[in-house]
Design an enzyme around this catalytic site. Structure first.
Site, PDB file in Angstrom:
ATOM      1  N   ILE A 178      -5.157  -5.234   2.738  1.00 17.20           N
ATOM      2  CA  ILE A 178      -5.984  -6.098   3.567  1.00 17.20           C
ATOM      3  C   ILE A 178      -5.979  -7.542   3.060  1.00 17.20           C
ATOM      4  O   ILE A 178      -6.374  -8.457   3.774  1.00 17.20           O
ATOM      5  CB  ILE A 178      -7.438  -5.545   3.627  1.00 17.20           C
ATOM      6  CG1 ILE A 178      -8.155  -6.022   4.897  1.00 17.20           C
ATOM      7  CG2 ILE A 178      -8.230  -5.928   2.373  1.00 17.20           C
ATOM      8  CD1 ILE A 178      -9.463  -5.286   5.159  1.00 17.20           C
TER       9      ILE A 178
ATOM     10  N   GLN B  22      -3.497  -0.468   7.364  1.00 12.72           N
ATOM     11  CA  GLN B  22      -2.972   0.855   7.014  1.00 12.72           C
ATOM     12  C   GLN B  22      -3.558   1.412   5.712  1.00 12.72           C
ATOM     13  O   GLN B  22      -3.851   2.592   5.618  1.00 12.72           O
ATOM     14  CB  GLN B  22      -1.452   0.771   6.917  1.00 12.72           C
ATOM     15  CG  GLN B  22      -0.774   2.105   6.918  1.00 12.72           C
ATOM     16  CD  GLN B  22       0.691   1.960   7.263  1.00 12.72           C
ATOM     17  OE1 GLN B  22       1.488   1.533   6.436  1.00 12.72           O
ATOM     18  NE2 GLN B  22       1.052   2.290   8.479  1.00 12.72           N
TER      19      GLN B  22
ATOM     20  N   GLU C  67      -0.539  -8.341   8.273  1.00 14.45           N
ATOM     21  CA  GLU C  67      -1.973  -8.046   8.280  1.00 14.45           C
ATOM     22  C   GLU C  67      -2.797  -9.247   8.744  1.00 14.45           C
ATOM     23  O   GLU C  67      -3.804  -9.090   9.433  1.00 14.45           O
ATOM     24  CB  GLU C  67      -2.431  -7.599   6.893  1.00 14.45           C
ATOM     25  CG  GLU C  67      -1.987  -6.180   6.525  1.00 14.45           C
ATOM     26  CD  GLU C  67      -0.546  -6.093   6.060  1.00 14.45           C
ATOM     27  OE1 GLU C  67       0.071  -7.160   5.822  1.00 14.45           O
ATOM     28  OE2 GLU C  67      -0.023  -4.978   5.926  1.00 14.45           O
TER      29      GLU C  67
ATOM     30  N   HIS D 234      -2.482   2.103  -3.379  1.00 16.26           N
ATOM     31  CA  HIS D 234      -2.901   2.962  -2.267  1.00 16.26           C
ATOM     32  C   HIS D 234      -4.208   3.650  -2.614  1.00 16.26           C
ATOM     33  O   HIS D 234      -4.488   4.739  -2.138  1.00 16.26           O
ATOM     34  CB  HIS D 234      -1.840   4.011  -1.941  1.00 16.26           C
ATOM     35  CG  HIS D 234      -0.531   3.454  -1.482  1.00 16.26           C
ATOM     36  ND1 HIS D 234       0.403   2.941  -2.357  1.00 16.26           N
ATOM     37  CD2 HIS D 234       0.011   3.316  -0.249  1.00 16.26           C
ATOM     38  CE1 HIS D 234       1.459   2.514  -1.680  1.00 16.26           C
ATOM     39  NE2 HIS D 234       1.249   2.731  -0.388  1.00 16.26           N
TER      40      HIS D 234
END
Lengths: 364, 327
Positions: B87, B82, B60, B129
């Site tokens: 991040i 993603q 990332e 997530h």
């Protein structure tokens, strides 16, 4: 003593003329003179901070000398003065960064000394978190490849930085896409106080290149002509589209990490002495003398010129104005904040400015 | 005019912009042949090729760092992270580099990149997530932060973001990708950054939210309406720059405000809105500024009972607004 026949040969195999050799020497000598002046200014209390490249100059000039000025990209780090002067920064531009005056082209006085950058010469602005710039050089090279600009990006770090994740991520991506980028690690043996043996289980950073599908080349940073050859090969290779190169220049850090560091606390007298003996400046001078490139008259002329340049840069930089505090809000965004753009500063300014809210207003 | 889902709107806008401006590239994990794990970039690889739609390694920091460099040298990257949860390895590149490039170079360099990332809970994504990360980035001068709540705004705001000269974080609520549909004009309209929108008129209490919480606030307003409480809803749309004028105007009218955000309560983005209201609308307030938020636990738990416990929903918003209306 070298014969006349030999003197004409020095550097000829590399395509270097006598004028090139003298120019390379001049760049090293001028950088050293500027650097020494910085420390004097610091000790005199005129500039609060110095970060130095003494001992790195031979590698920097040699490696950068075959770049195309104004075309290629340089993504430097904080010890890169010799690289920057080789690539077109003026001594005045270096010196004004020490004083952080308003017309400082690097940052307008916003950044600490050592954080250079000049857009019109394709020199990217330096930050303090180390190694971030290695990814920027990779991105610049990606754009050069996609836009077919024929540009090469060269970027520099210390060996300390080479342990950050960004270093590995950059080499990996550049290797995959064969990007036109040259990664230079200036290994001076210390990450501030931490010696190489505590930074890496292997003695050479260069061997990491192989893991990313690129040559890893070690070069003696005090051997200016070998640095030139190594740099040129890597730059040419990148421009041909054959991909990146990792170059590890073994250099010596002849000063403390910065003006806020006392290196006798963690380096022995013998180590410091050995470091001084690896100074690229007298070595290259002697090499040029032996080859008959540098005669007394030329040396005297360069010395005199160097004094004038440093005096001029210092006097000019010192005499410039400090930045206007009214400009400190500029360049946060491309556009000036429109009326509806909220920034905490704009929200609180009128309260701070007049000593706080003094009455209940509005709703009544 | 056509009805589109959020994900369709985003995908079509990316394609349109890439057709319009050949300096735009997309890079990220699985954005190429797979078309992204949510299919936000589906079809781009076939149309624009591997040079402009780049599958990256799982790096990332590189995705953002290389985007910064590419932007410096004439491209306009639209990197995808993603999941917003991932991040963090790029935080240094975003905050120390992208955000500061212009300021630290005294305006010489700029960094026009648009970082897209799906965020938010309610999709059984658990701790890693589901996160809302907007507060971290909205705090930073030099960054712009955008969160659309309709397919129409997703299109107009994404256009504005990509065409902007500064780094933009464009967060997309993943629960809305396919659950929200709406009219999307075929025209080349933009929604300017820094403009909130009153999405429902009301008079008694203002509900302020963004992303999924802007949608939930509308649903809460329906519930409140059946109770005879007229709620006004403001969709923030752009967290930085923030359109304070629209929020203040609404709260000065209603005198009451519920700020809704899905992120953890403490130090969340809505706390800034509450602070602005305290400073700027104090004399108009007829009750405390109230927050409806996610709880202060380190992540959204997985089991559906636990996830429901975490997520703010229309009922909770309505309950808080009802209580405030009676204050």
């Amino acid at each position: 003593m070298a014969t006349d026949a030999a003197t004409t040969q020095l550097g000829a195999d590399l395509g270097l003329t006598r004028a090139d050799l003298i120019e390379m020497y001049r760049l090293i000598a001028i950088t050293r003179a500027i650097d020494e002046r910085m420390w004097i200014l610091n000790r005199a209390g005129k500039i609060p901070f110095v970060i130095s490249g003494q001992g790195h100059e031979g590698a920097q000039v040699g490696l950068a000398y075959s770049l195309r000025k104004g075309h290629d990209w340089m993504v430097p780090y904080y010890r890169s003065v010799a690289s920057l002067i080789t690539f077109g920064m003026h001594p005045r531009e270096i010196m004004i960064a020490q004083f952080a005056k308003g017309v400082d082209p690097s940052s307008g006085g916003r950044q600490m000394p050592g954080h250079y950058g000049v857009k019109d010469r394709n020199i990217l602005s330096v930050s303090s978190p180390v190694t971030t710039q290695v990814l920027h050089a990779t991105g610049i090279a990606l754009a050069a490849k996609l836009r077919k600009t024929d540009q090469v990006a060269i970027t520099y770090t210390g060996e300390g930085s080479s342990n950050q994740g960004d270093f590995f991520e950059a080499l990996n991506f550049a290797g995959i896409h064969k990007l036109p980028v040259v990664f230079v690690v200036e290994n001076n043996g210390y990450a501030i106080s931490v010696p190489m043996s505590m930074q890496s289980s292997v003695p050479d950073i260069a061997m990491r290149g192989e893991g990313f599908g690129m040559p890893g080349v070690i070069v003696d940073g005090a051997d200016v002509l070998d640095c030139y050859r190594t740099g040129k090969e890597a730059i040419d290779r990148a421009r041909r589209g054959d991909g990146p190169t990792l170059i590890e220049a073994k250099v010596t850090r002849m000063t403390a990490h910065s003006s806020d560091d006392q290196q006798t606390k963690y380096r022995t007298a013998e180590d410091l002495q050995a470091g001084q003996e690896r100074d690229p400046l007298p070595r290259f001078r002697e090499e040029l003398r032996q080859a008959g490139v540098l005669d007394e008259a030329t040396e005297a002329k360069l010395l005199a010129e160097s004094k004038v340049v440093v005096e001029d840069a210092t006097d000019w930089a010192e005499s410039q104005s400090d930045p206007d505090p009214a400009t400190a809000q500029r360049h946060v965004y491309a556009d000036a904040p429109p009326a509806r753009m909220d920034d905490p500063f704009w929200q609180t300014e009128r309260f701070i400015g007049d000593g706080g809210p003094t009455s209940r207003g509005g709703a009544s | 005019m056509a009805v589109r889902t959020m994900i369709d709107s985003i995908r079509e806008t990316l394609a349109d912009e890439m057709r319009r401006d050949e300096t735009i590239i997309v890079l990220g994990e699985d954005v190429g042949k797979k078309g992204g794990v949510f299919l936000a970039t589906d079809g781009l690889y076939d149309e624009f090729g591997g040079d402009r739609v780049i599958d990256t390694p799982l790096t990332e920091s590189m995705i953002i760092g290389a985007s910064i460099g590419a932007a410096i040298n004439g491209l306009r990257p639209v990197p995808e992270i993603q999941f917003a949860d991932f991040i963090m390895p790029a935080f240094n590149q975003i905050v120390s580099e992208a955000a500061r490039m212009r300021y630290r170079s005294n305006g010489a360099f700029s960094c026009p990149i648009t970082i897209r990332a799906p965020y938010g809970g309610g999709v059984h994504g658990a701790l890693y997530h589901s996160q809302s990360v907007e507060a971290f980035f909205s705090h930073v001068p030099g960054l712009k932060v955008v969160i659309p709540s309709t397919p129409h705004d997703a299109r107009g705001l994404l256009r504005s973001s990509i065409r902007d000269e500064d780094p933009v974080l464009f967060f997309e609520h993943k629960k809305m990708y396919r659950s929200v549909r709406g009219d999307v004009p075929d025209s080349d309209y933009v929604v300017p950054l820094g403009s909130a929108k009153v999405t429902r008129e009301g008079s008694q209490v203002t509900l302020v939210g963004y992303g999924l919480m802007a949608q939930y606030s509308l649903e809460a307003a329906d519930i409140l309406d059946s109770d005879g409480i007229r709620a006004e809803v403001v969709d923030v749309r752009c967290l930085r720059p923030l359109d304070t004028a629209t929020i203040l105007e609404s709260v000065r009218k209603t005198g009451k405000c519920v700020v809704v955000y899905e992120d953890n309560r403490f130090g969340g983005y809505g706390a800034e809105i509450a602070a602005i209201l305290a400073e700027e609308a104090f004399d108009y307030l007829d009750g405390p500024v109230v927050r409806v938020t996610g709880p202060d636990v380190p992540g959204v738990p997985y089991n559906h009972v636990l996830e429901d416990w975490f997520m703010p929903d229309p009922e909770r918003i309505a309950t808080a607004a009802r209580r405030l209306a009676g204050y």
